[in-house]
Design an enzyme around this catalytic site. Sequence first.
Site, short mmCIF file in Angstrom:
data_model
loop_
_atom_site.label_atom_id
_atom_site.label_comp_id
_atom_site.label_asym_id
_atom_site.label_seq_id
_atom_site.Cartn_x
_atom_site.Cartn_y
_atom_site.Cartn_z
CG ASN A 67 -1.80 -1.20 1.28
OD1 ASN A 67 -2.38 -1.60 0.28
ND2 ASN A 67 -1.91 -1.82 2.46
CD GLU B 249 -12.80 -0.02 3.63
OE1 GLU B 249 -11.85 0.13 2.83
OE2 GLU B 249 -13.17 -1.13 4.03
CB SER C 281 -8.34 -1.99 0.90
OG SER C 281 -9.06 -2.95 1.64
CG ASP D 255 -11.04 3.42 7.08
OD1 ASP D 255 -10.03 4.07 6.76
OD2 ASP D 255 -10.98 2.25 7.48
CG HIS E 181 -6.48 1.51 1.30
ND1 HIS E 181 -5.37 0.77 0.97
CD2 HIS E 181 -7.07 0.84 2.33
CE1 HIS E 181 -5.29 -0.29 1.73
NE2 HIS E 181 -6.31 -0.28 2.57
#
Length: 373
Positions: free
Chosen positions: A40, A163, A167, A192, A195
Site C-alpha cells: 500500500n 470506506e 481496499s 475511513d 487508502h
Amino acid sequence: MTDLGALRHLAAEITALEQAGLLRKPSAPPPAGCLVLCSNDYLGYGTDPWPAPVEAPSGAGASRLVSGHHAEHALAEQTIATWLGFEAALLFSSGYAANVGTLSALARPGDVIVSDALNHASIIDGCRLSGAKVVVVPHRDVAAAEAALEQAQGAPRRWLVTESYFSMDGDSPDLVRLRAACDRWDAALIVDEAHAVGSLGPEGRGLAARAGVRPDVLVGALGKALGLQGAFVAGPMVLRTWLWNRARSFVFSTGISPALAAAIRHRVLRVAADDEARARLDRVTSRLRADLTSVVGDALLPSHGPILPCFVGPPEEAIRISLRLRERGILVQAIRPPTVPPGTSRLRVTAHARLTDADLSRVVAAFAESWKP
C-alpha cells in the site's frame, strides 16, 4: 510429535484450511530485484530513509493518559488536523486500533450503525464491540443506506460508516449522497480514508475532500501512502476529547514512539506538497490499467486509483498465478476468503509512483505468461 493437549483440534482445522487453499504461511522475503505490486506504499515513501532531522525519544514510556504524552504527539496531531482542515486529530497505533477504538467508543447499545457490506474487518469489529444494532447494507447502495437511516429514527443516535476507497475492490461510495442522507436523518458520517489520504484528492487529503464532503469523523492511516506506521482520527475537538477518555485501544495502549510522531509531522508536510508524486502515480496507474486489460480482459474489475483487482475465483487458482508471477520477479499476493467473499479470490495489484516504463513492461509480460492456464 508434540502433545498439543487442549489445542489438538487446531491441527485438524489447519489441515482443513490447507486443503481449501486458505492457509496463510509466512513467505520468504522477495528476492533482490523483485517488483512488489501488492503493498500500500502508493507514493513509494516507504522505501525512503527515516525523515530527518528527527530528534525525539524512541519510546513514549506509558499510555498517553499516564506519562506517555510528548510534545511530538501534539505537534503531529495538529499538523494532521491543519492539513485536513479539521479542528483536531488523535494518533493511534494502527488503523485497526483507530477503527475499533473509535466505533466502540462512539456508538452504544440502542444506537444504529449503518455499515457497507465490504467495510474493513476493523470497522466490523468496532461495530460489534459497540453493542449497537448494526445494519449491513449492500456495497455502495445509497438507497439501502437511506432506507436504513430512515427506519432507525427511533434510535437514540444513528451512525453511517464507510470506506472512501475500498481496499480490495478499488471503488468508492457516493459520499455526496451519503452526506446528504446523514444530514436528512440526523446521523453522523464516519469515513475511513485509509487508502486515500496521501495519494488521492487535493493535497492528498482524500476522497471526501475531492467530493467537497466533510465527514463528522475521518479515519486515516500513516502506514500506506505516507510510508510510516500508525493511524489517526480527525474531527472536532469534542471528538478528540471523547476518544482520549473512552477509546479503549487508545487509553490502554502505550503511546506511539515520539520519534515516530516527529517523523509523521515531517511526512505529512511532505505529502501535502507532493502533487508531482500524485501526478506520477496517476500516469503509472493509467498505463498499468490499460496494459493489464489487454492481458486479462474483463477479469480486471472496474476500479479507479492505484488498486487494480484481477478477479480469479477459486483460491487455488489465485495462488497458482501468484506463484508463477513470483517466479518471474513480480510479487502480487493472492487475496482469498475471509478477506474477500467466497468465490471471489483475486490478485490485488497495486501501482506505486516509482514504477518505471521498463518496470511496467516487465509486469505486463509476466502477467501474459502467468495468466494463461
